[in-house]
Design a protein around this motif. Structure first.
Motif, PDB file in Angstrom:
ATOM      1  N   UNK A 342       0.828  -1.202   0.000  1.00 51.71           N
ATOM      2  CA  UNK A 342       0.000   0.000   0.000  1.00 51.71           C
ATOM      3  C   UNK A 342       0.864   1.255   0.000  1.00 51.71           C
ATOM      4  N   UNK A 343       0.299   2.375  -0.448  1.00 47.66           N
ATOM      5  CA  UNK A 343       1.044   3.649  -0.380  1.00 47.66           C
ATOM      6  C   UNK A 343       1.484   3.952   1.054  1.00 47.66           C
ATOM      7  N   UNK A 344       2.552   4.734   1.156  1.00 49.31           N
ATOM      8  CA  UNK A 344       3.069   5.072   2.476  1.00 49.31           C
ATOM      9  C   UNK A 344       4.259   4.235   2.877  1.00 49.31           C
ATOM     10  N   UNK A 345       4.719   3.356   1.964  1.00 48.55           N
ATOM     11  CA  UNK A 345       5.911   2.554   2.226  1.00 48.55           C
ATOM     12  C   UNK A 345       7.128   3.285   1.688  1.00 48.55           C
ATOM     13  N   UNK A 346       8.135   3.466   2.517  1.00 45.97           N
ATOM     14  CA  UNK A 346       9.384   4.112   2.115  1.00 45.97           C
ATOM     15  C   UNK A 346      10.507   3.090   2.232  1.00 45.97           C
ATOM     16  N   UNK A 347      11.184   2.844   1.107  1.00 47.54           N
ATOM     17  CA  UNK A 347      12.197   1.795   1.043  1.00 47.54           C
ATOM     18  C   UNK A 347      13.547   2.363   0.646  1.00 47.54           C
ATOM     19  N   UNK A 348      14.585   1.966   1.391  1.00 47.04           N
ATOM     20  CA  UNK A 348      15.962   2.294   1.039  1.00 47.04           C
ATOM     21  C   UNK A 348      16.756   1.002   0.934  1.00 47.04           C
ATOM     22  N   UNK A 349      17.514   0.883  -0.149  1.00 46.57           N
ATOM     23  CA  UNK A 349      18.480  -0.202  -0.294  1.00 46.57           C
ATOM     24  C   UNK A 349      19.832   0.459  -0.513  1.00 46.57           C
ATOM     25  N   UNK A 350      20.673   0.371   0.509  1.00 41.05           N
ATOM     26  CA  UNK A 350      21.929   1.118   0.442  1.00 41.05           C
ATOM     27  C   UNK A 350      21.638   2.606   0.359  1.00 41.05           C
ATOM     28  N   UNK A 351      22.224   3.272  -0.638  1.00 43.83           N
ATOM     29  CA  UNK A 351      22.035   4.715  -0.799  1.00 43.83           C
ATOM     30  C   UNK A 351      20.850   5.059  -1.696  1.00 43.83           C
ATOM     31  N   UNK A 352      20.109   4.039  -2.143  1.00 47.73           N
ATOM     32  CA  UNK A 352      19.000   4.279  -3.075  1.00 47.73           C
ATOM     33  C   UNK A 352      17.671   4.240  -2.335  1.00 47.73           C
ATOM     34  N   UNK A 353      16.726   5.094  -2.773  1.00 49.17           N
ATOM     35  CA  UNK A 353      15.479   5.310  -2.041  1.00 49.17           C
ATOM     36  C   UNK A 353      14.293   5.280  -2.995  1.00 49.17           C
ATOM     37  N   UNK A 354      13.175   4.746  -2.505  1.00 42.44           N
ATOM     38  CA  UNK A 354      11.938   4.728  -3.286  1.00 42.44           C
ATOM     39  C   UNK A 354      10.748   4.871  -2.341  1.00 42.44           C
ATOM     40  N   UNK A 355       9.798   5.721  -2.731  1.00 39.94           N
ATOM     41  CA  UNK A 355       8.567   5.896  -1.961  1.00 39.94           C
ATOM     42  C   UNK A 355       7.404   5.334  -2.778  1.00 39.94           C
TER      43      UNK A 355
END
Length: 382
Positions: A342-355
């Motif tokens: 669902x919306x509202x998930x914030x993901x970081x893998x190392x230095x990379x980010x996705x909302x």
């Protein structure tokens, strides 16, 4: 003149215990701390002993009993009432030793025994106080708010409230954790719980939540698996996260996941940097001409040299840990959701980010070509 063998055998012996032989865990007294109030949290529920610790000794006595000697422990023959996990010291036959780590007790037959598994057949509450045991702990009830349990492996049959559990190896909670934002479960190896709500879980290896995890903080050294829902929580995980049914609760409930770094090493680096900052501030004050006292300059110069040495050592450690962090294989990281994101998930893998701003289904979130990609299906068929 030494006693002959026959005289020594005929002499009575006093069995001196190096623990309280009358201790009864069903009727323990609260400890008074000097002039302070009675300590109701630390009641000494268990007598910990370590391997080779002296449990008892045989002391020869004559017919005139020394003052303070309990007649119950006068032996006609110099023979220890040795039970399970105890042994006579081969170097000194008058000593009885623990053969393993655990707790010492006297069994119904009057034998001194050591057991490595502690069964608590009730709740951990004011009747037991906090529990600190060197071996494995099984709690057949619940762990009530405000209490602490320490052990090697910890199994709790009932629920855990706003309590603290610390395990040298693993923790399992069969009835789940409802932590009221105060529960903390920390294990050097792995943690398994039925569900988790408003709690901190920290595991050096893996965490498994059989149901849902809500509004919690999870620190995981390897992989996290949640069979139902993960909502409104913060996850710091080195390698992989799998959520079976639902990840995120919508835009009003932010759920964050950070992968790709050892969270425990990151914490060490953060603490180290804080120490370095404190020492640098102290050095600036000592080296400021306005604050230097003419009469104390030799002492201040010595302090400056010591600070410089400390900072050099700490900086080398910081560089070494930073290099270790840099070797992390981000391509091996993944968030796997066979169900719904669902919306509202914030993901970081190392230095990379996705909302995540839209609903997603059956996806695997991985790093591809220096960006986080959403790949479907989440788990390719074998």
């Amino acid at each position: 003149m030494p006693l002959s063998t026959s005289n020594a055998a005929a002499m009575k012996h006093y069995l001196k215990h190096h623990f309280d032989p009358d201790f009864n865990h069903l009727n323990i007294k609260a400890n008074a701390r000097g002039n302070e109030q009675v300590d109701h949290l630390n009641r000494g529920y268990v007598h910990n002993v370590v391997e080779d610790q002296v449990l008892a000794e045989l002391i020869p006595i004559d017919d005139n009993l020394p003052e303070g000697v309990n007649p119950r422990f006068i032996l006609e023959e110099p023979v220890f009432p040795a039970g399970a996990n105890t042994r006579i010291d081969p170097q000194n036959p008058s000593l009885l030793l623990a053969e393993s780590n655990g707790y010492v007790y006297i069994d119904p037959d009057g034998r001194i025994c050591v057991k490595s598994l502690l069964n608590i057949r009730r709740d951990v509450d004011y009747a037991t106080g906090n529990i600190s045991f060197i071996g494995d702990v099984v709690i057949h009830g619940s762990v009530r708010s405000g209490f602490k349990v320490k052990g090697r492996n910890i199994l709790v049959k009932g629920p855990v409230e706003a309590a603290t559990l610390e395990a040298a190896q693993s923790i399992q909670v069969e009835a789940g954790v409802k932590g009221d934002k105060r529960a903390e479960l920390r294990a050097k190896a792995s943690i398994k719980v039925k569900f988790c709500e408003n709690a901190l879980l920290s595991a050096g290896k893996n965490i498994l939540v059989e149901g849902s995890c809500l509004h919690s903080r999870l620190i995981v050294g390897n992989a996290l698996a949640i069979r139902d829902k993960l909502i409104g929580s913060e996850v710091l995980c080195r390698r992989m996260v799998r959520v079976g049914a639902q990840l995120g609760g919508g835009l009003s409930t932010i759920t964050t996941l950070t992968l790709g770094y050892d969270p425990f090493l990151m914490q060490k680096i953060s603490e180290l940097e804080s120490t370095i900052t404190t020492l640098k501030t102290r050095r600036e004050v000592l080296s400021n001409p306005k604050t230097r006292e003419p009469g104390n300059r030799p002492e201040q110069d010595q302090l400056l040299r010591e600070l410089d040495q400390q900072l050099a050592v700490l900086d080398k450690q910081r560089i070494a840990w930073a290099e270790q962090i840099a070797t992390t294989d981000w391509a091996a990281c993944a968030v796997i959701v066979p169900g719904e994101v669902r919306p509202g998930v914030e993901l970081s893998i190392g230095q990379y980010y996705e909302s995540v701003s839209d609903y997603l289904y059956n996806v695997r979130m991985i790093l591809q070509k220096e960006q986080i990609a959403m790949v479907s299906p989440a788990e390719p068929k074998k």
